[in-house]
Design a protein around this motif. Structure first.
Motif, mmCIF file in Angstrom:
data_model
loop_
_atom_site.group_PDB
_atom_site.id
_atom_site.type_symbol
_atom_site.label_atom_id
_atom_site.label_comp_id
_atom_site.label_asym_id
_atom_site.label_seq_id
_atom_site.Cartn_x
_atom_site.Cartn_y
_atom_site.Cartn_z
ATOM 1 N N GLY A 87 -9.817 102.125 -38.974
ATOM 2 C CA GLY A 87 -10.504 100.836 -38.925
ATOM 3 C C GLY A 87 -10.412 100.063 -40.231
ATOM 4 N N GLY A 88 -11.403 99.207 -40.442
ATOM 5 C CA GLY A 88 -11.442 98.345 -41.614
ATOM 6 C C GLY A 88 -11.089 96.911 -41.255
ATOM 7 N N LEU A 89 -11.898 95.943 -41.749
ATOM 8 C CA LEU A 89 -11.695 94.521 -41.475
ATOM 9 C C LEU A 89 -11.734 93.737 -42.776
ATOM 10 C CD1 LEU A 89 -14.230 94.243 -38.504
ATOM 11 C CD2 LEU A 89 -11.742 94.254 -38.274
ATOM 12 N N LEU A 90 -10.951 92.660 -42.849
ATOM 13 C CA LEU A 90 -10.933 91.804 -44.037
ATOM 14 C C LEU A 90 -10.775 90.352 -43.612
ATOM 15 C CD1 LEU A 90 -10.733 91.289 -47.114
ATOM 16 C CD2 LEU A 90 -8.270 91.747 -46.926
ATOM 17 N N TRP A 91 -11.745 89.511 -44.040
ATOM 18 C CA TRP A 91 -11.662 88.059 -43.846
ATOM 19 C C TRP A 91 -11.347 87.428 -45.193
ATOM 20 C CZ3 TRP A 91 -10.446 85.208 -40.181
ATOM 21 C CH2 TRP A 91 -11.095 85.109 -38.944
ATOM 22 N N MET A 92 -10.437 86.459 -45.220
ATOM 23 C CA MET A 92 -10.147 85.669 -46.415
ATOM 24 C C MET A 92 -10.068 84.194 -46.020
ATOM 25 S SD MET A 92 -7.196 88.054 -48.165
ATOM 26 C CE MET A 92 -6.443 88.392 -46.569
ATOM 27 N N TRP A 93 -10.525 83.323 -46.925
ATOM 28 C CA TRP A 93 -10.470 81.896 -46.622
ATOM 29 C C TRP A 93 -10.364 81.096 -47.912
ATOM 30 C CZ3 TRP A 93 -14.696 85.057 -46.143
ATOM 31 C CH2 TRP A 93 -15.775 84.790 -46.983
ATOM 32 N N ASP A 94 -9.869 79.868 -47.779
ATOM 33 C CA ASP A 94 -9.745 78.947 -48.906
ATOM 34 C C ASP A 94 -11.120 78.369 -49.212
ATOM 35 O OD1 ASP A 94 -9.250 76.796 -50.640
ATOM 36 O OD2 ASP A 94 -7.268 76.436 -49.778
ATOM 37 N N GLY B 198 -20.801 94.417 -38.714
ATOM 38 C CA GLY B 198 -21.007 95.566 -37.842
ATOM 39 C C GLY B 198 -19.896 96.564 -38.102
ATOM 40 N N ASP B 199 -19.955 97.695 -37.453
ATOM 41 C CA ASP B 199 -18.908 98.703 -37.645
ATOM 42 C C ASP B 199 -17.549 98.193 -37.184
ATOM 43 O OD1 ASP B 199 -20.736 100.484 -38.666
ATOM 44 O OD2 ASP B 199 -21.099 101.472 -36.732
ATOM 45 N N ARG B 200 -17.554 97.309 -36.168
ATOM 46 C CA ARG B 200 -16.298 96.846 -35.586
ATOM 47 C C ARG B 200 -16.182 95.321 -35.545
ATOM 48 N NH1 ARG B 200 -12.813 100.059 -32.921
ATOM 49 N NH2 ARG B 200 -13.242 102.296 -32.930
ATOM 50 N N TRP B 201 -16.950 94.627 -36.334
ATOM 51 C CA TRP B 201 -16.837 93.174 -36.388
ATOM 52 C C TRP B 201 -17.337 92.644 -37.733
ATOM 53 C CZ3 TRP B 201 -21.631 91.094 -37.119
ATOM 54 C CH2 TRP B 201 -22.721 91.827 -36.675
ATOM 55 N N LEU B 202 -16.849 91.467 -38.083
ATOM 56 C CA LEU B 202 -17.209 90.827 -39.352
ATOM 57 C C LEU B 202 -17.348 89.335 -39.094
ATOM 58 C CD1 LEU B 202 -17.573 90.718 -42.427
ATOM 59 C CD2 LEU B 202 -15.068 90.748 -42.647
ATOM 60 N N CYS B 203 -18.549 88.807 -39.273
ATOM 61 C CA CYS B 203 -18.848 87.405 -38.948
ATOM 62 C C CYS B 203 -19.135 86.611 -40.219
ATOM 63 C CB CYS B 203 -20.050 87.339 -38.001
ATOM 64 S SG CYS B 203 -20.557 85.648 -37.602
ATOM 65 N N CYS C 240 -15.734 85.163 -36.201
ATOM 66 C CA CYS C 240 -16.035 86.592 -36.085
ATOM 67 C C CYS C 240 -14.762 87.366 -35.794
ATOM 68 C CB CYS C 240 -17.071 86.844 -34.999
ATOM 69 S SG CYS C 240 -17.754 88.508 -35.038
ATOM 70 N N LEU C 241 -14.377 88.228 -36.721
ATOM 71 C CA LEU C 241 -13.208 89.081 -36.569
ATOM 72 C C LEU C 241 -13.628 90.365 -35.856
ATOM 73 C CD1 LEU C 241 -10.180 89.242 -37.390
ATOM 74 C CD2 LEU C 241 -10.926 90.412 -39.476
ATOM 75 N N VAL C 242 -12.883 90.749 -34.823
ATOM 76 C CA VAL C 242 -13.315 91.835 -33.934
ATOM 77 C C VAL C 242 -12.236 92.910 -33.830
ATOM 78 C CG1 VAL C 242 -14.075 92.437 -31.605
ATOM 79 C CG2 VAL C 242 -14.691 90.212 -32.577
#
Length: 275
Positions: A38-45, A57-62, A77-79
């Motif tokens: 697993g593992g999630l990463l959001w990046m933005w300008d 959450g364990d399986r999502w990033l909002c 929200c990345l899922v």
């Protein structure tokens, strides 16, 4: 905005994000992996999107915030969907709660590990119970499933092909951005292809400058740049940068020859195999 799924990283540093993004004006949040899973990463300008809240959450990033160009308050929200039926329901219920908590137009995107219709999986005749439940959840949430414009499936393993990666938005999002479309990018070494959401109204603009990591590991690259920079004299900095692209292009051809063409050929062969 760039989201990565299955980073397989328990820790992500600012240095890691900077290397991926390319410059310092980047905001980011991540959900750590469990070991190598697993593992999630959001990046933005940071100049384009201002974050206000973050939920994990364990399986999502909002990420909740505002798009500065049009002052549009929204949430991304990345899922990364679960594999077992009961665990999938837990994720969907958590997403329902977060959407209600944010009370802004919502965009859910990522690998849901589930299909919505029979055509989403090669050779399937009937939807499973889990797929029917996922379809009901999407309808209850009043979400719009963005159609994929250039391919049928997003996940490949052996002879198995499915569309388990998707972008789901509510109607307020569609009203705000009526010209968005979803297309698939190359999958390279992954068993998933990229998902690219783009505005079809955006056209033109200067051609982007591209560099290759391989340049910087080549023993003659920095020496060539220094020599060429000296020959350009003391003109304006931006003009010198523009002029430098000419010797860079020639140096690339001399040292890497047809690598771009070969890569494009391999990607095209992969695309044909996927189809």
């Amino acid at each position: 905005m760039l989201g990565l799924i299955e980073t397989k990283r328990e820790n992500i540093s600012k240095y890691d994000v900077g290397r991926i993004w390319g410059h310092s004006s980047v905001g980011w949040e991540f959900v750590e992996s469990v070991g190598a899973a697993g593992g999630l990463l959001w990046m933005w300008d940071d100049n384009m999107f201002k974050r206000r809240n973050c939920y994990k959450g364990d399986r999502w990033l909002c990420i909740e915030g505002v798009i500065t160009k049009n002052d549009f308050q929204c949430a991304y929200c990345l899922v990364y969907g679960a594999h077992e039926r009961e665990a999938k329901w837990v994720v969907w219920e958590e997403l329902s709660y977060i959407a209600g908590l944010c009370q802004v137009p919502f965009c859910l995107l990522g690998d849901f590990n589930e299909i919505l219709q029979v055509e989403d999986r090669r050779g399937l005749q009937n939807l499973s119970v889990s797929a029917e439940e996922f379809k009901s959840w999407v309808q209850d949430m009043q979400l719009v499933d963005f159609p994929l414009t250039d391919r049928k499936f997003t996940w490949f393993r052996g002879k198995s092909c499915s569309r388990i990666d998707r972008v789901l938005v509510n109607i307020e999002w569609v009203e705000q951005f009526p010209d968005l479309r979803l297309r698939g990018g190359p999958r390279g070494l992954s068993d998933h292809c990229l998902l690219i959401v783009e505005d079809t109204k955006v056209r033109g603009g200067p051609r982007l400058f591209r560099s290759l990591d391989a340049w910087f590991s080549h023993e003659g690259f920095l020496r060539m740049v220094k020599n060429e920079w000296r020959t350009l004299g003391g003109g304006p900095f931006l003009d010198k940068l523009k002029a430098l692209t000419i010797p860079l292009r020639q140096w690339h051809k001399d040292n890497f020859r047809d690598m771009d063409t070969r890569l494009q050929k391999f990607e095209e062969e992969l695309r044909k195999l996927d189809e």
